[in-house]
Write a protein that holds these residues in place. Structure first.
Motif, PDB file in Angstrom:
ATOM      1  N   PHE A 619       0.896  -1.299   0.091  1.00  0.00           N
ATOM      2  CA  PHE A 619      -0.076  -0.120  -0.175  1.00  0.00           C
ATOM      3  C   PHE A 619       0.807   1.203   0.063  1.00  0.00           C
ATOM      4  CE2 PHE A 619      -4.081  -1.912   2.245  1.00  0.00           C
ATOM      5  CZ  PHE A 619      -4.312  -2.462   1.126  1.00  0.00           C
ATOM      6  N   MET A 620       2.041   1.264   0.710  1.00  0.00           N
ATOM      7  CA  MET A 620       2.976   2.608   0.936  1.00  0.00           C
ATOM      8  C   MET A 620       3.515   2.664  -0.564  1.00  0.00           C
ATOM      9  SD  MET A 620       4.471   2.412   4.820  1.00  0.00           S
ATOM     10  CE  MET A 620       4.903   0.657   4.883  1.00  0.00           C
ATOM     11  N   LYS A 621       3.755   1.639  -1.205  1.00  0.00           N
ATOM     12  CA  LYS A 621       4.446   1.724  -2.489  1.00  0.00           C
ATOM     13  C   LYS A 621       3.626   2.019  -3.402  1.00  0.00           C
ATOM     14  CE  LYS A 621       7.635  -1.064  -3.910  1.00  0.00           C
ATOM     15  NZ  LYS A 621       8.334  -2.217  -4.528  1.00  0.00           N
ATOM     16  N   GLU A 782      -0.885  -1.024 -15.344  1.00  0.00           N
ATOM     17  CA  GLU A 782      -0.560   0.190 -15.970  1.00  0.00           C
ATOM     18  C   GLU A 782      -1.052   1.194 -16.533  1.00  0.00           C
ATOM     19  OE1 GLU A 782       2.954   1.250 -14.818  1.00  0.00           O
ATOM     20  OE2 GLU A 782       2.631  -0.837 -13.738  1.00  0.00           O
ATOM     21  N   GLU A 783      -2.156   0.602 -17.169  1.00  0.00           N
ATOM     22  CA  GLU A 783      -3.156   1.461 -18.123  1.00  0.00           C
ATOM     23  C   GLU A 783      -3.799   2.378 -16.904  1.00  0.00           C
ATOM     24  OE1 GLU A 783      -6.902   3.069 -19.313  1.00  0.00           O
ATOM     25  OE2 GLU A 783      -6.934   1.437 -18.182  1.00  0.00           O
ATOM     26  N   MET A 784      -4.226   1.837 -15.585  1.00  0.00           N
ATOM     27  CA  MET A 784      -4.963   2.411 -14.703  1.00  0.00           C
ATOM     28  C   MET A 784      -4.414   3.499 -13.901  1.00  0.00           C
ATOM     29  SD  MET A 784      -6.609  -1.053 -12.962  1.00  0.00           S
ATOM     30  CE  MET A 784      -7.838  -0.286 -11.839  1.00  0.00           C
ATOM     31  N   ARG A 785      -2.974   3.318 -13.971  1.00  0.00           N
ATOM     32  CA  ARG A 785      -2.072   4.217 -13.222  1.00  0.00           C
ATOM     33  C   ARG A 785      -2.383   5.893 -13.967  1.00  0.00           C
ATOM     34  NH1 ARG A 785       1.126   2.383  -9.240  1.00  0.00           N
ATOM     35  NH2 ARG A 785       1.649   0.190  -9.230  1.00  0.00           N
ATOM     36  N   CYS A 786      -2.151   6.800 -13.030  1.00  0.00           N
ATOM     37  CA  CYS A 786      -1.848   8.173 -13.528  1.00  0.00           C
ATOM     38  C   CYS A 786      -0.546   8.381 -14.376  1.00  0.00           C
ATOM     39  CB  CYS A 786      -1.858   9.154 -12.298  1.00  0.00           C
ATOM     40  SG  CYS A 786      -1.151  10.785 -12.922  1.00  0.00           S
ATOM     41  N   ARG A 787      -0.631   8.853 -15.534  1.00  0.00           N
ATOM     42  CA  ARG A 787       0.521   8.890 -16.458  1.00  0.00           C
ATOM     43  C   ARG A 787       1.576  10.087 -16.043  1.00  0.00           C
ATOM     44  NH1 ARG A 787      -0.327   5.598 -20.428  1.00  0.00           N
ATOM     45  NH2 ARG A 787      -2.662   4.858 -20.840  1.00  0.00           N
ATOM     46  N   ASN A 788       1.096  10.923 -15.057  1.00  0.00           N
ATOM     47  CA  ASN A 788       2.067  11.842 -14.696  1.00  0.00           C
ATOM     48  C   ASN A 788       3.245  11.398 -13.856  1.00  0.00           C
ATOM     49  OD1 ASN A 788       3.459  14.050 -13.394  1.00  0.00           O
ATOM     50  ND2 ASN A 788       1.646  14.888 -12.465  1.00  0.00           N
ATOM     51  N   PRO A 789       4.435  11.169 -14.422  1.00  0.00           N
ATOM     52  CA  PRO A 789       5.749  10.532 -13.769  1.00  0.00           C
ATOM     53  C   PRO A 789       5.682  11.233 -12.321  1.00  0.00           C
ATOM     54  CG  PRO A 789       6.344  12.168 -15.384  1.00  0.00           C
ATOM     55  CD  PRO A 789       4.792  12.057 -15.403  1.00  0.00           C
ATOM     56  N   LYS A 790       5.441  12.202 -11.940  1.00  0.00           N
ATOM     57  CA  LYS A 790       5.557  12.718 -10.477  1.00  0.00           C
ATOM     58  C   LYS A 790       4.556  12.187  -9.610  1.00  0.00           C
ATOM     59  CE  LYS A 790       8.013  16.806 -11.458  1.00  0.00           C
ATOM     60  NZ  LYS A 790       8.056  18.450 -11.239  1.00  0.00           N
ATOM     61  N   GLY A 792       1.885   8.737 -10.698  1.00  0.00           N
ATOM     62  CA  GLY A 792       2.000   7.494 -10.826  1.00  0.00           C
ATOM     63  C   GLY A 792       1.131   6.704  -9.935  1.00  0.00           C
ATOM     64  N   SER A 793       0.111   7.203  -9.168  1.00  0.00           N
ATOM     65  CA  SER A 793      -0.815   6.482  -8.354  1.00  0.00           C
ATOM     66  C   SER A 793      -1.891   5.726  -8.822  1.00  0.00           C
ATOM     67  CB  SER A 793      -1.232   7.466  -7.189  1.00  0.00           C
ATOM     68  OG  SER A 793      -2.065   8.466  -7.540  1.00  0.00           O
ATOM     69  N   LEU A 794      -2.405   4.796  -8.183  1.00  0.00           N
ATOM     70  CA  LEU A 794      -3.715   4.209  -8.774  1.00  0.00           C
ATOM     71  C   LEU A 794      -4.785   5.000  -8.426  1.00  0.00           C
ATOM     72  CD1 LEU A 794      -2.561   0.586  -7.620  1.00  0.00           C
ATOM     73  CD2 LEU A 794      -2.725   1.378 -10.090  1.00  0.00           C
ATOM     74  N   ARG A 808     -10.348   9.443  -8.659  1.00  0.00           N
ATOM     75  CA  ARG A 808      -9.146  10.275  -9.079  1.00  0.00           C
ATOM     76  C   ARG A 808      -7.766   9.631  -8.553  1.00  0.00           C
ATOM     77  NH1 ARG A 808     -10.231  15.299  -4.542  1.00  0.00           N
ATOM     78  NH2 ARG A 808      -8.971  14.334  -3.073  1.00  0.00           N
ATOM     79  N   CYS A 809      -6.893  10.479  -8.911  1.00  0.00           N
ATOM     80  CA  CYS A 809      -5.399  10.066  -8.397  1.00  0.00           C
ATOM     81  C   CYS A 809      -4.961  11.082  -7.435  1.00  0.00           C
ATOM     82  CB  CYS A 809      -4.613   9.884  -9.469  1.00  0.00           C
ATOM     83  SG  CYS A 809      -4.097  11.467 -10.436  1.00  0.00           S
ATOM     84  N   HIS A 810      -3.579  11.001  -6.883  1.00  0.00           N
ATOM     85  CA  HIS A 810      -3.093  12.065  -5.915  1.00  0.00           C
ATOM     86  C   HIS A 810      -3.182  13.422  -6.755  1.00  0.00           C
ATOM     87  CE1 HIS A 810      -2.427   9.156  -2.943  1.00  0.00           C
ATOM     88  NE2 HIS A 810      -1.480   8.472  -3.547  1.00  0.00           N
ATOM     89  N   CYS A 811      -2.609  13.419  -7.850  1.00  0.00           N
ATOM     90  CA  CYS A 811      -2.430  14.597  -8.532  1.00  0.00           C
ATOM     91  C   CYS A 811      -3.671  15.272  -9.294  1.00  0.00           C
ATOM     92  CB  CYS A 811      -1.238  14.518  -9.443  1.00  0.00           C
ATOM     93  SG  CYS A 811      -1.551  13.708 -11.059  1.00  0.00           S
ATOM     94  N   GLN A 812      -4.653  14.475  -9.223  1.00  0.00           N
ATOM     95  CA  GLN A 812      -6.159  14.913  -9.668  1.00  0.00           C
ATOM     96  C   GLN A 812      -5.858  14.907 -11.210  1.00  0.00           C
ATOM     97  OE1 GLN A 812      -8.795  17.089  -7.817  1.00  0.00           O
ATOM     98  NE2 GLN A 812      -7.509  17.262  -5.965  1.00  0.00           N
ATOM     99  N   GLU A 813      -4.776  14.476 -12.064  1.00  0.00           N
ATOM    100  CA  GLU A 813      -4.962  14.067 -13.384  1.00  0.00           C
ATOM    101  C   GLU A 813      -5.925  13.329 -13.840  1.00  0.00           C
ATOM    102  OE1 GLU A 813      -1.652  12.929 -16.949  1.00  0.00           O
ATOM    103  OE2 GLU A 813      -0.946  14.604 -15.411  1.00  0.00           O
ATOM    104  N   ILE A 814      -5.900  12.304 -12.968  1.00  0.00           N
ATOM    105  CA  ILE A 814      -7.212  11.271 -13.178  1.00  0.00           C
ATOM    106  C   ILE A 814      -8.293  12.105 -12.413  1.00  0.00           C
ATOM    107  CG2 ILE A 814      -8.273   9.254 -12.796  1.00  0.00           C
ATOM    108  CD1 ILE A 814      -5.279   7.983 -13.081  1.00  0.00           C
ATOM    109  N   ASN A 815      -9.488  12.599 -12.792  1.00  0.00           N
ATOM    110  CA  ASN A 815     -10.306  12.853 -12.151  1.00  0.00           C
ATOM    111  C   ASN A 815     -11.782  12.805 -12.903  1.00  0.00           C
ATOM    112  OD1 ASN A 815     -12.048  14.633 -10.507  1.00  0.00           O
ATOM    113  ND2 ASN A 815     -10.530  16.374 -10.486  1.00  0.00           N
ATOM    114  N   VAL A 816     -12.487  11.874 -12.530  1.00  0.00           N
ATOM    115  CA  VAL A 816     -13.965  11.456 -13.074  1.00  0.00           C
ATOM    116  C   VAL A 816     -14.757  12.039 -12.135  1.00  0.00           C
ATOM    117  CG1 VAL A 816     -15.102   9.684 -13.801  1.00  0.00           C
ATOM    118  CG2 VAL A 816     -12.490   9.395 -14.227  1.00  0.00           C
TER     119      VAL A 816
END
Length: 822
Positions: A619-621, A782-790, A792-794, A808-816
């Protein structure tokens, strides 16, 4: 502070030889209990501070760093037990190497030496709180307010405030006692001077009249006023006409002896009787409640027991004991310090009255002893000396108890045996002296006047000095009380400002962990010698954390308070912290929020985290909290920990396939899929068929995750269409279709990782064939992950504890957007 790049450990605690490369980034250490992972935490603490809390903290008895920090097989060779840390100092942009051996734990070798690097490292040693263990969380939450005050002020480097406050309080109490003693001395001096005044009352007019009466006998003019330096007899003491054979003023001595005998034989003063009664009552209460003072002495030990209590057994003797019952038992034993302090204050007041009376008695005995010494060399003074020594012994015992209240029984016995009337031998001595005085011849008028003026001069001088000392003592008392009060008010105001800021930060951090507690607020209230802590419970009022919140919530509060305190203490210099099995204390449903909290709110802090849960490590990773990890898989005294690196799974699988080891590659893939599906099932709230044993396998999790993800994307398409967001609708539709195709590809290869064929069918696959299996799963996840290299969260549903409005992801590049238009 610093960030650790590498740590090298040799023959330290349970570790024989180990090197960990952290690269200055957050690092995870995973292993079952007893595999040696805490040895790394110990090595970091020792390397940076030269101390070891596990060996030197409260309740550790005979343990010591010098004896027990070296590996058990090298106890006689502490020079071989050493820790070397390579660290980066962000504020300087420089690296530094620290080396410390157990043989010389206080000697830190810093390379380069003598420069700003060494100064930074020396400053770091003043902040050993960079390490927080699971057992230490409680000291910030459920510990008594007095202990919390000390712990929090120590972490904030405000412990000097408490020390000064205590010192000022002690000084104020001492000044008050000195003022009381000075006032008593002045009263005794007034009584002595009163005895020589004609008329038996002390006033400036009567004293002046008495002096003039004696001066007239000597043919000297009247004095018109009295000053501190007034001379009563104009003729110098060494002049012939001032010579006298009188050594004791017969009439005065007889009056004083008669007064002393009357006091001794009469009814004790009410003040004495009252003080004796009340003093004995307090001592009886302390004596009968022996548990109170015993607990006072064991206060620290009980607190240590509460801090390290983490299982169903006594942490000190390993006796089996239900954890909740033992915690309640220990908490009930904690001493109400305020109540005992009030008892001791009352006792000091009564002892003060008794000691004043004893001082008066000692003055009278000294006076009688003086008469006897002047009148006869045959008189045995031991009767007075023995009685005076007994009175002094009582005073010493009382003063000792006031300073260290350890044995109320001894003082109770001594006080109960203390009589107003002295022993009969003392009366015999008084009678003997009275006979000697009575037998004195009448002095001539001139001799009597000379002697009376000499006695009056001596006693007047003593009164002047006693009055001066009394005035000075009163001034010191007033100043000491003002300083104590002013410092108390000022320091409390300062602490309140600090605690208010810390509480605000704590509240904000805790809300991130528990977004269902929207009204939550935490309050720290500074009071003299204690720090109260109250938190909101779902809008129903403020209570101590242990009142209604679960232990998991309490541990979450402990972590948030620790982080708030560290941020307030160090600010931007909070670049490093060790969390030893801390996250396992937090409720399972909030662990992911903890990861996000640490990652998003403390992006510049290097965390070293230990856990015994592999899924939690993953989880931490997955949450990008840690980048590198070290797995501990066992331990032996001869070899130390057995470790292996938990690297990125896809390169690791490829390495095995290059070797032609398909079974190993399949095992690694299945293990990774179990990790990732645990993570995603939690992220997406995937409905999984219930299992009573909680042992959910890949077959339970993977289909549920794939169905739930498709459902969320499908809902996102519907919501986008309802809002008229056509572009977003098209993007989401394409994403949903791509995910469906990738999921279908994994379905055709799922047999290869099925446990039923885990050890046979795959052996018929070559590396190329199994590579297709691995690539199918890799493409899907890998398709599910955020594509932002900084980032990369699920993806995960937000908010985490209420109805989900977003995927969403951490950076909210994924934001549905999942919130329907209503």
């Amino acid at each position: 502070m610093i960030k650790i790049k590498q740590i090298h450990i040799e023959e330290f605690r349970g570790i024989r030889k180990m090197t960990l490369d952290l690269d200055g980034k957050s690092f995870g250490i995973c292993g079952s209990n007893g595999t040696g992972k805490s040895g790394v935490v110990d090595a970091i603490e020792f390397g940076l501070t030269g101390s070891l809390t596990r060996l030197t903290g409260e309740g550790q008895g005979e343990l010591s760093v010098s004896k027990h920090a070296p590996h058990v097989d090298l106890r006689a060779e502490p020079e071989k037990s050493k820790v070397t840390i390579t660290a980066h100092i962000p504020s300087l942009g420089r690296d530094v190497v620290l080396t410390r051996t157990v043989k010389a734990p206080k000697q830190l070798i810093v390379t380069p030496a003598g420069g700003p690097e060494e100064a930074t490292i020396r400053a770091l040693q003043a902040h050993p709180e960079f390490a927080l263990s699971r057992r230490e969380i409680a000291k910030y939450i459920i510990t008594p307010p007095a202990r919390r005050s000390a712990d929090v002020q120590n972490l904030l480097r405000l412990d000097q405030i408490g020390k000064l406050r205590k010192a000022f309080g002690t000084f104020a109490r001492s000044a008050e006692k000195n003022a009381r003693d000075a006032a008593s001395a002045k009263t005794r001096a007034e009584d002595d001077l009163t005895a020589v005044v004609i008329g038996g009352k002390l006033s400036r007019e009567l004293l002046l009249a008495t002096i003039n009466t004696h001066r007239n006998v000597l043919g000297q003019a009247d004095l018109t006023a009295l000053a501190a330096d007034t001379v009563f007899n104009d003729i110098a003491a060494n002049q012939p006409e001032n010579k006298t054979t009188v050594t004791v003023a017969r009439n005065l001595a007889l009056e004083e002896i008669a007064s002393f005998k009357t006091a001794l034989l009469g009814t004790p003063p009410m003040a004495w009787t009252d003080a004796m009664s009340k003093g004995l009552d307090v001592l009886r209460e302390l004596k009968e409640d022996a548990e109170a003072l015993a607990l006072a002495r064991r206060h620290g030990l009980i607190l240590t027991g509460l801090e390290i209590l983490c299982e169903d057994a006594c942490p000190l003797c390993d006796r089996p004991w239900d954890q909740k019952e033992l915690r309640t038992h220990l908490q009930q034993k904690l001493l109400d310090v305020a109540a005992v302090g009030e008892l001791l204050t009352r006792l000091r007041e009564q002892l003060g009255v008794i000691e004043d009376a004893i001082d008066c008695r000692l003055d009278e005995l000294r006076k009688l002893h003086g008469y006897g010494t002047k009148l006869s060399t045959d008189l045995n003074p031991s009767v007075f000396v023995t009685y005076a020594e007994a009175l002094k012994s009582f005073k010493q015992l009382a003063n000792k108890f006031e300073a260290t209240p350890e044995d109320p029984g001894a003082l109770f016995l001594a006080l109960s045996e203390l009589e107003w009337k002295p022993p009969s031998t003392v009366f015999g001595g008084i009678e003997a002296i009275e006979k000697l005085v009575t037998a004195l011849p009448e002095a001539s008028a001139r001799e009597a006047a000379v002697f009376a003026l000499a006695v009056a001069q001596e006693r007047y001088g003593k009164l002047v000095e006693a009055a001066r000392l009394d005035k000075e003592a009163d001034k010191r008392k007033a100043i000491a009380q003002k300083v104590d009060q002013h410092y108390g008010v000022t320091s409390t105001a300062v602490l309140e400002g600090i605690y208010e800021a810390v509480a605000a930060e704590f509240t904000e951090l805790y809300k991130i962990l528990n977004d269902d507690e929207g009204t939550f607020i935490g309050k720290l209230k500074a009071e003299p010698s204690k720090l109260s802590f109250e938190v909101d419970f779902y809008g129903r009022g403020a209570f101590p954390p242990g009142a209604y919140h679960s232990e998991g919530h309490q541990d979450g509060m402990g972590l948030c308070l620790y982080l708030a305190l560290m941020r307030h203490t160090l600010g931007e210099r909070f670049t490093f912290a060790v969390l030893d099995d801390v996250l396992m204390s937090v409720d399972t449903g909030h662990r992911r929020e903890v990861c996000r909290l640490l990652r998003m709110r403390f992006p510049d802090t290097q965390f070293i985290l230990t856990t015994h849960d592999r899924v939690w490590l993953q989880f931490m990773k997955t949450e990008k909290l840690i980048e590198k990890t070290q797995m501990f898989g066992g331990w032996s005294a001869e070899l130390g920990p057995r470790i292996w690196d938990d690297q990125d799974i896809w390169p690791e699988i490829e390495v095995q396939l290059e070797k032609g080891d398909v079974p190993r590659a399949a095992w690694l893939l299945r293990r990774y899929l179990e990790y990732i599906c645990h993570v995603l099932a939690d992220n997406l709230r995937a409905p999984v068929n219930f299992r009573a044993d909680g042992n959910y396998g890949l077959e339970d999790l993977l289909p549920a995750v794939q169905r739930q993800y498709q459902n969320r994307l499908e809902k996102g398409v519907r919501v986008a269409m309802a809002w008229g967001h056509d572009a977003e609708k098209g993007t989401l539709f394409e994403k949903k279709e791509l995910n469906r195709q990738l999921a279908a590809a994994t379905a055709t290869e799922r047999w290869a990782i099925n446990p039923a064929v885990h050890f046979n069918e795959w052996e018929n696959l070559d590396s190329g064939e199994f590579r297709k299996v691995a690539n199918a799963y890799r493409a899907y996840f890998e398709e599910m992950r955020c594509r932002n290299p900084k980032c990369g969260s699920l993806p995960y549903l937000y908010p985490t504890q209420a109805s989900a409005d977003q995927l969403r992801c951490h950076c909210q590049e994924i934001n549905v957007n999942l919130k329907d238009r209503t």
